[in-house]
Scaffold this motif. Structure first.
Motif, PDB file in Angstrom:
ATOM      1  N   LYS A  33      55.318 -12.893  57.600  1.00 46.24           N
ATOM      2  CA  LYS A  33      53.966 -13.268  58.022  1.00 46.24           C
ATOM      3  C   LYS A  33      53.076 -12.033  58.084  1.00 46.24           C
ATOM      4  CE  LYS A  33      54.264 -15.339  61.916  1.00 46.24           C
ATOM      5  NZ  LYS A  33      54.186 -16.143  63.144  1.00 46.24           N
ATOM      6  N   TRP A  34      53.639 -10.932  58.533  1.00 48.34           N
ATOM      7  CA  TRP A  34      52.889  -9.685  58.629  1.00 48.34           C
ATOM      8  C   TRP A  34      52.485  -9.193  57.246  1.00 48.34           C
ATOM      9  CZ3 TRP A  34      55.170  -4.784  61.456  1.00 48.34           C
ATOM     10  CH2 TRP A  34      54.147  -3.892  61.714  1.00 48.34           C
ATOM     11  N   ILE A  35      53.408  -9.274  56.288  1.00 53.33           N
ATOM     12  CA  ILE A  35      53.117  -8.846  54.915  1.00 53.33           C
ATOM     13  C   ILE A  35      52.061  -9.755  54.291  1.00 53.33           C
ATOM     14  CG2 ILE A  35      54.083  -8.656  52.594  1.00 53.33           C
ATOM     15  CD1 ILE A  35      56.684  -7.692  53.932  1.00 53.33           C
ATOM     16  N   GLY A  37      49.838 -11.317  55.771  1.00 49.79           N
ATOM     17  CA  GLY A  37      48.580 -11.087  56.457  1.00 49.79           C
ATOM     18  C   GLY A  37      47.909  -9.789  56.055  1.00 49.79           C
ATOM     19  N   GLY A  38      48.499  -9.074  55.126  1.00 48.82           N
ATOM     20  CA  GLY A  38      47.887  -7.842  54.642  1.00 48.82           C
ATOM     21  C   GLY A  38      48.698  -6.597  54.916  1.00 48.82           C
ATOM     22  N   ALA A  39      49.764  -6.708  55.698  1.00 50.66           N
ATOM     23  CA  ALA A  39      50.651  -5.584  56.016  1.00 50.66           C
ATOM     24  C   ALA A  39      49.895  -4.424  56.648  1.00 50.66           C
ATOM     25  CB  ALA A  39      51.414  -5.125  54.784  1.00 50.66           C
ATOM     26  N   ILE A  40      48.868  -4.729  57.426  1.00 51.97           N
ATOM     27  CA  ILE A  40      48.073  -3.687  58.073  1.00 51.97           C
ATOM     28  C   ILE A  40      48.888  -3.094  59.215  1.00 51.97           C
ATOM     29  CG2 ILE A  40      45.973  -3.228  59.397  1.00 51.97           C
ATOM     30  CD1 ILE A  40      44.719  -5.586  57.799  1.00 51.97           C
ATOM     31  N   GLY A  41      49.060  -1.795  59.161  1.00 53.59           N
ATOM     32  CA  GLY A  41      49.785  -1.089  60.205  1.00 53.59           C
ATOM     33  C   GLY A  41      51.286  -0.990  59.981  1.00 53.59           C
ATOM     34  N   MET A  42      51.787  -1.503  58.881  1.00 58.36           N
ATOM     35  CA  MET A  42      53.222  -1.408  58.617  1.00 58.36           C
ATOM     36  C   MET A  42      53.583   0.020  58.244  1.00 58.36           C
ATOM     37  SD  MET A  42      54.435  -4.891  56.705  1.00 58.36           S
ATOM     38  CE  MET A  42      56.162  -4.581  56.910  1.00 58.36           C
ATOM     39  N   GLN A  43      54.665   0.492  58.830  1.00 62.72           N
ATOM     40  CA  GLN A  43      55.165   1.824  58.549  1.00 62.72           C
ATOM     41  C   GLN A  43      56.459   1.720  57.760  1.00 62.72           C
ATOM     42  OE1 GLN A  43      55.445   3.785  62.305  1.00 62.72           O
ATOM     43  NE2 GLN A  43      53.248   3.728  62.658  1.00 62.72           N
ATOM     44  N   PHE A  44      57.025   2.878  57.420  1.00 61.69           N
ATOM     45  CA  PHE A  44      58.248   2.908  56.611  1.00 61.69           C
ATOM     46  C   PHE A  44      59.367   2.111  57.276  1.00 61.69           C
ATOM     47  CE2 PHE A  44      62.368   4.822  55.681  1.00 61.69           C
ATOM     48  CZ  PHE A  44      62.421   4.585  54.318  1.00 61.69           C
ATOM     49  N   MET A  45      59.524   2.250  58.578  1.00 65.79           N
ATOM     50  CA  MET A  45      60.601   1.544  59.287  1.00 65.79           C
ATOM     51  C   MET A  45      60.437   0.033  59.172  1.00 65.79           C
ATOM     52  SD  MET A  45      63.272   2.147  60.795  1.00 65.79           S
ATOM     53  CE  MET A  45      64.488   1.342  61.777  1.00 65.79           C
ATOM     54  N   ASP A  46      59.216  -0.448  59.167  1.00 66.63           N
ATOM     55  CA  ASP A  46      58.979  -1.890  59.022  1.00 66.63           C
ATOM     56  C   ASP A  46      59.370  -2.371  57.632  1.00 66.63           C
ATOM     57  OD1 ASP A  46      57.866  -2.216  61.649  1.00 66.63           O
ATOM     58  OD2 ASP A  46      56.053  -1.246  60.889  1.00 66.63           O
ATOM     59  N   TRP A  47      59.042  -1.580  56.606  1.00 69.84           N
ATOM     60  CA  TRP A  47      59.426  -1.954  55.240  1.00 69.84           C
ATOM     61  C   TRP A  47      60.945  -1.909  55.074  1.00 69.84           C
ATOM     62  CZ3 TRP A  47      56.252  -4.494  52.315  1.00 69.84           C
ATOM     63  CH2 TRP A  47      54.890  -4.333  52.487  1.00 69.84           C
ATOM     64  N   PHE A  48      61.587  -0.918  55.670  1.00 72.06           N
ATOM     65  CA  PHE A  48      63.042  -0.838  55.632  1.00 72.06           C
ATOM     66  C   PHE A  48      63.655  -2.042  56.340  1.00 72.06           C
ATOM     67  CE2 PHE A  48      67.084   0.498  57.548  1.00 72.06           C
ATOM     68  CZ  PHE A  48      67.793   0.785  56.393  1.00 72.06           C
ATOM     69  N   ASP A  49      63.045  -2.463  57.431  1.00 72.26           N
ATOM     70  CA  ASP A  49      63.504  -3.635  58.175  1.00 72.26           C
ATOM     71  C   ASP A  49      63.412  -4.895  57.324  1.00 72.26           C
ATOM     72  OD1 ASP A  49      64.627  -4.386  60.570  1.00 72.26           O
ATOM     73  OD2 ASP A  49      62.721  -4.961  61.465  1.00 72.26           O
ATOM     74  N   VAL A  50      62.333  -5.026  56.562  1.00 70.81           N
ATOM     75  CA  VAL A  50      62.193  -6.174  55.657  1.00 70.81           C
ATOM     76  C   VAL A  50      63.306  -6.149  54.609  1.00 70.81           C
ATOM     77  CG1 VAL A  50      60.744  -7.189  53.850  1.00 70.81           C
ATOM     78  CG2 VAL A  50      59.714  -6.428  55.977  1.00 70.81           C
ATOM     79  N   LEU A  51      63.584  -4.985  54.067  1.00 66.58           N
ATOM     80  CA  LEU A  51      64.649  -4.855  53.078  1.00 66.58           C
ATOM     81  C   LEU A  51      66.010  -5.188  53.683  1.00 66.58           C
ATOM     82  CD1 LEU A  51      65.460  -3.981  50.191  1.00 66.58           C
ATOM     83  CD2 LEU A  51      65.738  -1.677  51.107  1.00 66.58           C
ATOM     84  N   LEU A  52      66.274  -4.685  54.879  1.00 68.33           N
ATOM     85  CA  LEU A  52      67.556  -4.927  55.534  1.00 68.33           C
ATOM     86  C   LEU A  52      67.765  -6.402  55.838  1.00 68.33           C
ATOM     87  CD1 LEU A  52      70.082  -3.670  56.942  1.00 68.33           C
ATOM     88  CD2 LEU A  52      68.734  -3.703  59.030  1.00 68.33           C
ATOM     89  N   HIS A  53      66.772  -7.042  56.432  1.00 67.49           N
ATOM     90  CA  HIS A  53      66.914  -8.456  56.795  1.00 67.49           C
ATOM     91  C   HIS A  53      66.744  -9.379  55.591  1.00 67.49           C
ATOM     92  CE1 HIS A  53      67.273  -8.045  61.142  1.00 67.49           C
ATOM     93  NE2 HIS A  53      66.397  -7.049  61.053  1.00 67.49           N
ATOM     94  N   GLY A  54      66.104  -8.913  54.533  1.00 70.79           N
ATOM     95  CA  GLY A  54      65.901  -9.747  53.353  1.00 70.79           C
ATOM     96  C   GLY A  54      67.012  -9.653  52.326  1.00 70.79           C
ATOM     97  N   PHE A  55      67.833  -8.608  52.406  1.00 70.46           N
ATOM     98  CA  PHE A  55      68.868  -8.412  51.395  1.00 70.46           C
ATOM     99  C   PHE A  55      69.858  -9.582  51.285  1.00 70.46           C
ATOM    100  CE2 PHE A  55      72.727  -6.390  49.638  1.00 70.46           C
ATOM    101  CZ  PHE A  55      72.187  -6.019  48.418  1.00 70.46           C
TER     102      PHE A  55
END
Length: 75
Positions: A33-35, A37-55
């Motif tokens: 939902k955050w992505i 919505g524009g991914a405003i304010g997402m940092q590297f850790m958030d993108w890594f979290d998406v990769l980890l939970h999405g894998f």
């Protein structure tokens, strides 16, 4: 590679790692939902979290794709 083709393990990973933590909403759902919505304010850790939970879902998609679009060897 046999472990990456195990249906039971992949579904278990999707239901546990893919959706954890479950409350107040599944973590991957909130990140998506955050992505969207524009991914405003997402940092590297958030993108890594998406990769980890999405894998696990990526692995499940790969298994479904190979199951339905399997090419047969003619030899």
């Amino acid at each position: 590679m046999v472990i990456l083709n195990n249906w039971k393990l992949i579904v278990l990973l999707c239901l546990t790692l893919g959706l954890a933590p479950f409350f107040p909403e599944p973590h991957i759902y909130g990140k998506l939902k955050w992505i969207l919505g524009g991914a405003i304010g997402m940092q590297f850790m958030d993108w890594f979290d998406v990769l980890l939970h999405g894998f696990p879902f990526i692995l499940l998609g790969r298994l479904l794709f190979s199951k339905f679009f399997k090419t047969r060897n003619k030899f």
